[in-house]
Enzyme design. Sequence first.
Site, PDB file in Angstrom:
ATOM      1  N   CYS B 112       0.840  -1.197   0.000  1.00  0.00           N
ATOM      2  CA  CYS B 112       0.000   0.000   0.000  1.00  0.00           C
ATOM      3  C   CYS B 112       0.869   1.240   0.000  1.00  0.00           C
ATOM      4  CB  CYS B 112      -0.962   0.021   1.183  1.00  0.00           C
ATOM      5  SG  CYS B 112      -0.160   0.397   2.743  1.00  0.00           S
ATOM      6  N   CYS B 115       3.527   1.744   2.669  1.00  0.00           N
ATOM      7  CA  CYS B 115       4.795   1.032   2.480  1.00  0.00           C
ATOM      8  C   CYS B 115       5.758   1.898   1.685  1.00  0.00           C
ATOM      9  CB  CYS B 115       4.582  -0.280   1.719  1.00  0.00           C
ATOM     10  SG  CYS B 115       3.720  -1.523   2.649  1.00  0.00           S
ATOM     11  N   ASP B 517      -8.183 -24.472  -9.665  1.00  0.00           N
ATOM     12  CA  ASP B 517      -6.897 -25.122  -9.471  1.00  0.00           C
ATOM     13  C   ASP B 517      -6.809 -25.422  -7.977  1.00  0.00           C
ATOM     14  OD1 ASP B 517      -4.253 -25.922  -9.911  1.00  0.00           O
ATOM     15  OD2 ASP B 517      -3.526 -23.946  -9.293  1.00  0.00           O
ATOM     16  N   ASP B 704      -3.893 -20.060 -10.049  1.00  0.00           N
ATOM     17  CA  ASP B 704      -2.660 -19.294 -10.076  1.00  0.00           C
ATOM     18  C   ASP B 704      -1.563 -20.268 -10.465  1.00  0.00           C
ATOM     19  OD1 ASP B 704      -1.858 -20.742  -7.925  1.00  0.00           O
ATOM     20  OD2 ASP B 704      -1.168 -19.033  -6.775  1.00  0.00           O
ATOM     21  N   ASP B 708      -0.634 -22.624 -14.959  1.00  0.00           N
ATOM     22  CA  ASP B 708      -2.019 -22.348 -15.276  1.00  0.00           C
ATOM     23  C   ASP B 708      -2.189 -21.212 -16.265  1.00  0.00           C
ATOM     24  OD1 ASP B 708      -3.193 -24.319 -13.890  1.00  0.00           O
ATOM     25  OD2 ASP B 708      -3.475 -23.170 -12.054  1.00  0.00           O
TER      26      ASP B 708
END
Lengths: 55, 808
Positions: B112, B115, B517, B704, B708
Amino acid sequence: MSILYVLIPLALLLLGVAVWAFFWAVGSGQFDDLDTPPVRIIMDDDKKPDDGDPL
Amino acid sequence: MPLRSNNPAGQDTDTCFHCALPVPTGCDLKVDFEGERRPVCCPGCKAVAELIRDSGMSRYYALRDTPDPGVGRPAEETVEWRVFDSDDMLRAFTEKNAEALEATIYVGGMYCGACSWLIETTLTKLPGVDTAEVSPVTHRLRVRWRLGQAKFSEILGTLASLGYQPQPLSPESTTRPELIEQRTALKRLLVASLGMMQVMMFAVGLYAGDFQGIDQEMQRFLRLVSFVVTTPVVFYAARPFFAAAWRGVVARKPGMDLPVSIAVGSAYAASVYATFTNGAAVWFDSVTMFVFFLTLGRFLEMRARHRSIDRSAALSSLLPNTATRLVGEEASIVPVSQLLAGDRMLIRPGEAIPADGTIESGDTTVDEALLTGEAAPQRKSPGDLVAAGSVNLDGLIRVCVLRTGSDTTLGTISRLSERARYTRPAFVTLADHVASYIVIALLAVATVVATFWYFTAPERAFVVTLSVLVVTCPCALALATPAAFAAAGSRLSQLRLLVTNGNAIEALSRATTVMFDKTGTLTRGLPRITSVMVLNASMTEHDCRRIAAALETASAHPLARAFAMNVTLPEVTSQHVEVGQGVSGSIEGRHWRLGAAAFVGGGAAGTDSQSSAATNVFLGVDGEVVAWFNIEDELRPNVVQTLDSLRGMGLRIALLSGDNRTAVEHLAARLGITEFDFECTPQRKLEIIEAAQRDGERVLMVGDGINDAPVLAGADTSIAPAQGALLAQTTADIIMLGNSLEPLVTAVRMSGKTMRIVRQNLAWAIVYNALALPLAAAGLVPPWLAAIGMSASSLIVVLNALRLSRFN
């Protein structure tokens, strides 16, 4: 109403200047980050570690 | 005074103050913060929180967004940053600029604006550092320091000590095409918006003139200046539409840009003709407005797309920055970009493998989860291939480099996904079809009306045609779809869902099957001890866990993380890691073993490890099994509720995993999923999706992991959790931020709502035009009433779309 024949071209001229200024600003990278500046303004250094919580 | 805490009340006691992960039971680490004792989950987080407090940055905790659990957690392994001060490294990762060096660093673990503030303030306080700028969107830090007064290693080390994972990027990977795209798009948007405003002003004059009377000369003048302003709007701002339409024609796959281009082009040409021949009317205002709204829609869509991190950074951040090259037996650390095929490299346990190669010597196990989806580590011996991006777990190996960079398996998968994306049939939305064709139809109708009145009552032909054009201004139609999608997109991003593909919302609303997945999607990819069976009455569960934790300190195996505890551990001597088997060591004079049943003490009674998907790890002392641990990959929060909600919406749920049969069956049973497939390669997953699509299903793929990426691109639409491999983000249509799967339900509900609003908007615009057009064509609507009707219909459409921004 004939003043419009002067004022409208003048307005277009100003428009051209505005577009040129914006293109220059974009080209010099001032608009590259559109996300940080709005948060940066509300953050500054704590002046001293222990000067209490300003919030 | 109370901190403006981001921790919801009541959670303060059990989540880490710094990284928001749950504090493990038995851990009593605390940080004194503004008079309160805050719990933290590990010594790393404690150190980071204390550093932030002691350097006067306490406000970071008040300003930041609530972190996703674990995002800010410091890395456990320490990196030797000093190697980055060598000339080779500086040449590879920095640009020299007079007496200063500049580097771009990808900062892992930031989430964010606070940071970026923390990083910028801390770094600029270092002596010798001139500037440090972080973009919270791309997670890139641009830092500039004076030669000799600061060190690269110091900067990287500071970032690491704040709990981030710095990743220097080589200068060529920082030239960013999307930046150029954004600059051009901004310029086009500005030209379109300023042009629209100016032309609207002139249009007011022209409409007022039609109503009250106007000098012929003034009318010509206003038309002429409108023409001057509209020309750059059409030829500069609308250029991408013409270019895309032309590409579509050449490829014989005309898209929605074609009707848009015809509408803009023909309205412009007709207006120019009218301007120079004193024709009945000009519609420069409609042209500029149409172009502006289209450009705005494209701009918002592009911004959302850019939020997903670009491909080159995604690829390089999966690879380590440096490799240990062997020349003879002499090891030297070099940037990965300098590795060549034929080089020999040394890979220590716990390191990521920087290039594809064959093992020359050493036995090990590697974690290939990123590439194959297989959660269990793979054994590798001399002669076996290892792939870049996988992690060497427990043995020291020497590898001969075969392929580097984009030639590696990792690079190939990334190219494959790009191709799958490129060949995806262009999805032309119904809304665009309707809006664009109606624009053309209206121009045709206006011509017919003008012709009819010209022959019946030539003196009224002009006013009636004008009314027809104004009252049926395509604004409402043109706005109906983009306004709803823009409102939905911005609301979704507030709900932590980033839409990267303009078609995603509509495709999502039509989905009939959701395919998941497993690893990293339904589960978090973090192993956890789910149960402990103590077989020896003289020991408690806590004793067993402590001993296991102490033994596992030597191992880099992913399962070892499940054992980590933050209590004082007994001292282990003669610790030894047996590759692929387990660990052993002596504690208080007794010899302990932890690992597979055979390694620990032969056939462990009453435990059939094949019956369960979970991994069983045994603890034994002096040849006798004393306990076994059941380790499972933890489910993401709210998986069960999410699946129930999706089923409640009538969606079919299926599970596709690269993992083994038992693990997949176990998870499917636990979640009540009846359709599943295991040991799937990416090709197999793609085949399953294509088979479902042939049966008329519309597939939403949630996954993910790099393997994939082609699968995500092949499905009708796709959603990826942001914490997965970065590459998957770039092919997914929607990126889900945060840990929970619940936003998935929101996304599906929101897409349905959006499509309802689009249909309402289109229906309204069509009904309005259907009523207004005959009235105007019959000469019953004066131009001023037409102008009010047009504005009102546009306003209604926009307000209806804005309802989406309050969607929960």
